[in-house]
Design an enzyme around this catalytic site. Structure first.
Site, short mmCIF file in Angstrom:
data_model
loop_
_atom_site.label_atom_id
_atom_site.label_comp_id
_atom_site.label_asym_id
_atom_site.label_seq_id
_atom_site.Cartn_x
_atom_site.Cartn_y
_atom_site.Cartn_z
N GLN B 282 21.54 -26.00 36.28
CA GLN B 282 22.22 -27.15 35.64
C GLN B 282 21.27 -28.34 35.51
O GLN B 282 21.19 -29.01 34.48
CB GLN B 282 23.45 -27.55 36.48
CG GLN B 282 24.36 -28.55 35.77
CD GLN B 282 25.36 -29.19 36.76
OE1 GLN B 282 25.68 -28.60 37.78
NE2 GLN B 282 25.85 -30.38 36.42
N ASP B 285 19.05 -27.89 32.60
CA ASP B 285 19.71 -28.15 31.31
C ASP B 285 19.79 -29.65 31.05
O ASP B 285 19.49 -30.12 29.95
CB ASP B 285 21.11 -27.54 31.30
CG ASP B 285 21.04 -26.01 31.31
OD1 ASP B 285 19.95 -25.47 31.00
OD2 ASP B 285 22.05 -25.37 31.66
N GLU B 286 20.15 -30.41 32.11
CA GLU B 286 20.29 -31.86 31.95
C GLU B 286 18.96 -32.51 31.53
O GLU B 286 18.94 -33.50 30.83
CB GLU B 286 20.76 -32.49 33.27
CG GLU B 286 22.24 -32.24 33.55
CD GLU B 286 22.63 -32.57 35.01
OE1 GLU B 286 23.72 -32.16 35.41
OE2 GLU B 286 21.80 -33.20 35.71
N ARG B 287 17.86 -31.93 32.02
CA ARG B 287 16.54 -32.51 31.71
C ARG B 287 15.84 -31.83 30.54
O ARG B 287 14.67 -32.10 30.27
CB ARG B 287 15.66 -32.44 32.97
CG ARG B 287 16.02 -33.54 33.95
CD ARG B 287 15.53 -33.21 35.35
NE ARG B 287 16.03 -34.21 36.29
CZ ARG B 287 17.29 -34.22 36.76
NH1 ARG B 287 18.17 -33.32 36.35
NH2 ARG B 287 17.66 -35.16 37.61
#
EC number: 3.2.1.52
Lengths: 477, 477
Positions: B282, B285-287
């Protein structure tokens, strides 16, 4: 003993007869009351267990009682076992405990006689319970034995009951209270070690002796020399050990005495075998003898000398096969060529040791542990008087391909399978489904040997002493 | 030092330059003045020997001198080596001697600083001579070192010079007087041990550490965990060691500290490697990061933390291969994939450790001792400034098929071949005819390991850790 013990004794007897009745099912005698395997190797004769967990004091004290318990050998054995039980965890953070359940080990030895001979009393009783527990009046741990050798066997069993708990960081006895009454089925439980094909340093022999005591083997048959090398100093014949492989692959006469003494402290008798060079050609011609005649003459003469010295002559079975009728009745015949020899030997009234090479020669690497385990020294002998003539057996570690690098790996764990066969009650070890009733316990004992620094090989490899086939826990390989 | 020593020093220098000149012939530096192989492993930098035999007193006393020799570590090391030298013969009949030539071992340690870090001074000098002998003014034995770690290396060498004579039943130093001046060629001489594929009990790790000190290895790279099992207690994350194979195949945090301290007393630094589970999905994905980005981010972040702690980051070579230009200049790159990596690493100004799997992975059983021995960490690096960036090397004992039963057998004797490569002078170990110049010495060292209870395998078997192929002396198998 406190009166409450009677109940435990009774339970123990019930457990054993239960095992006998259930011989074709998983043997209840291999399990605790709560259904867990009993991780004591070899399996004791009678026992009862409970459901309590007791904490053992790292400063466990010895309380010697009885005429024999003051012996130095008892104090030394206690220290050895205290070291085995606690030293691996000596550096662990000591838990802030409200006190330990077992702070003292009472060792009662009735006899002060320290003679170690064939048939010496190795029986012992252990009782371990929490102080003030529902099942006992007194708490703590007690080992009772008639001789120091029984006490030493009891200490081994006690050490196997003491397990380190990685969560509490205490040494604990689980499934207490324990009541164990134990003695071996056979008086002679041997391991043969060959130091002629490869020299084994004294420290390696000591480690083999240590490991023997862990499985309650009691005879080290030391095959010191053979045609390949003569490593032993014989002071009256100082040229003989010039036949050693090198000037440093040798045993001094003091080494030999030291090994005998080291073994005795562990309740292990050293049976030394020294082969004798044969150069009798002229002597034979003068007497008109064949080499076969000479062999017989030599064996019978040697027997005579041994018996005069009050020794027991042990002969490899060839003497029995060649001239059995002429052997002195005190002779012990050592079987090795194949099965079915001991029945013939005991039928003639002679005593027998079983080492059938098909199952108990450890250099036969294709014999899996199950075949070692199920080899029964009494097989084919139904008469109880004749059964008594079977002294036991011996696993043989011939040294052609065994040196310091692999000797322990070749001995263990298969020697342990034979050790339980020779120590434990026939009913309890006769279940046909060995995978269920024995394997987990043998895995556990192999891991215990590893934990004690002994390079015991994986149990289930098809060939002995092979490396593990892949990653995994010691308890399943 | 007494003035007479200057002669010895000079002789030593002559011997070494002689070796350098004769590099394509059997190296004289491997032999005593009288033409016998020098049975010291690894071979010291400079030495001279003689033709006298000196008797060593079983009650050998330590005489500590200098600011550092009063350290407990020195007294402990002296006791360990006294035990190794004398205890196997403690029971031998003590000869009625007119006195011993060596009754005291003077250990001079200049510095009281006990810090053990990369590049610590391990140099030492030994002088052994008969009192009043023609070649010396004072008699006895002296070890001089700048640090306690140099003194410990010197004690190992001294112990290898002490040999039991089965005829006189004395411990003797042969080919005295000895003058030895020694120091390692590389600062980092490692052995990697893997306790994830198979758990190794603490006592087994201790035995591996002991055996490392016998060949002067000085880094235990402890690959504690991997995907197969997580045996180590991390107090701040108490769930992690639930990933151990079983509840008893574990190391407490106290075990780990104890192992570090046990190793330090033997001059061995423990480099612990703890793999980190990767669950970053996760977060990635955020970065908007790929797993490759994340790997780089993680490595560089970990380097930053290590450097803040004043640690040296050691990275397996993949980081160098993937983003070498981004690595912190203090990074040490640990080669393993193949040959030729260290030249690239040092050309970029980074430091390197050589573990080329084709020669220094001990689980590669088809690599004979000669190939281990001739693997040169400086191969392909001619610039002397770049050569200085090669810290040394490491033999790797991956544990897929190595457990307590066979780990020592797999490590030894091949690790010893690498140990001499990393310790001894290039000129002295570069003879092409290894059979003549090295093999007898390696056999001897393997037998010494066996004598000290280490299950080192036969030297010349084509596959490593195989049993001996037949009967024979340890010195030729």
């Amino acid at each position: 003993m406190p009166p409450k013990l009677l109940t435990h004794l009774l339970l123990a007897l019930v457990a054993v007869s239960g095992a006998a009745a259930a011989r074709r099912h998983p043997a209840p005698a291999n399990f605790t009351a709560s259904g867990n395997p009993v991780y004591i190797w070899p399996l004791p004769k009678n026992f009862t267990s409970g459901t309590q967990t007791l904490a053992v004091d790292p400063d466990l004290a010895l309380d010697p009682q009885g005429a024999g318990a003051g012996a130095a050998a008892v104090a030394e054995a206690f220290e050895r076992y205290r070291h085995l039980i606690f030293s691996p965890w000596a550096h662990a953070a000591r838990p802030a405990s409200a006190g330990y359940d077992v702070a003292r080990l009472t060792v009662v030895v009735a006899s002060a006689d320290e003679t170690l001979e064939l048939g010496v009393d190795e029986s012992y009783t252990i009782y371990i319970a929490a102080a003030g527990g529902a099942n006992s009046i007194v708490g703590g741990a007690t080992i009772e034995a008639n001789t120091i050798y029984g006490a030493i066997r009891g200490l081994e069993t006690f050490s196997q009951l003491c397990v380190f708990n990685y969560d509490t960081k205490n040494v604990e006895v689980r499934y207490a209270p324990w009541y164990i009454q134990d003695e071996p089925r056979f008086a002679f439980r041997g391991l043969m070690l060959d130091t002629s094909r490869h020299y084994l340093p004294v420290d390696v022999i000591k480690q083999v002796i240590d490991s023997m005591s862990f499985s309650k083997l009691n005879v080290l048959h030391w095959h010191i020399i053979d045609e390949q090398s003569f490593p032993l100093e014989i002071p009256s014949y100082p040229n003989l050990w010039k036949g050693s492989y090198s000037k440093s692959e040798r045993y001094t006469v003091e080494d030999a005495r030291y090994i005998v003494s080291y073994a005795k402290k562990r309740g292990i008798h050293v049976m030394a075998e020294i082969d004798v060079p044969g150069h009798v050609k002229q002597w034979l011609d003068e007497r008109n003898m064949t080499t076969k005649d000479a062999y017989k003459y030599f064996v019978l003469k040697a027997q005579e000398i041994a018996i005069d010295l009050n020794w027991i002559p042990v002969n490899w079975e060839e003497t029995f096969n060649s001239f059995g009728g002429s052997l002195n009745p005190r002779t012990v015949v050592h079987n090795w060529l194949g099965p079915g020899v001991c029945p013939k030997v005991v039928a003639k009234g002679l005593r027998c040791i079983m080492s059938n090479q098909g199952v108990w020669y450890l250099d036969h690497l294709d014999v899996p542990w199950e075949e070692v385990y199920t080899a029964e020294p009494l097989a084919g002998i139904n008469d109880s008087a004749q059964q008594k003539l079977v002294l036991g057996g011996e696993v043989c570690m011939w040294g052609e391909t065994a040196d310091t690098s692999d000797v322990q790996q070749t001995i263990w764990p298969r020697a342990a399978a034979a050790a339980e066969r020779m120590w434990s009650q026939l009913e309890a070890i006769s279940a046909q489904d060995l995978e269920t009733t024995v394997l987990a316990r043998l895995h556990y004992f192999r891991c215990l040997l590893n934990h004690r620094g002994i390079a015991a090989a994986p149990v289930t490899n098809f060939y002995a002493r092979r490396p593990p086939i892949g990653p995994g826990s010691c308890f399943v390989q």
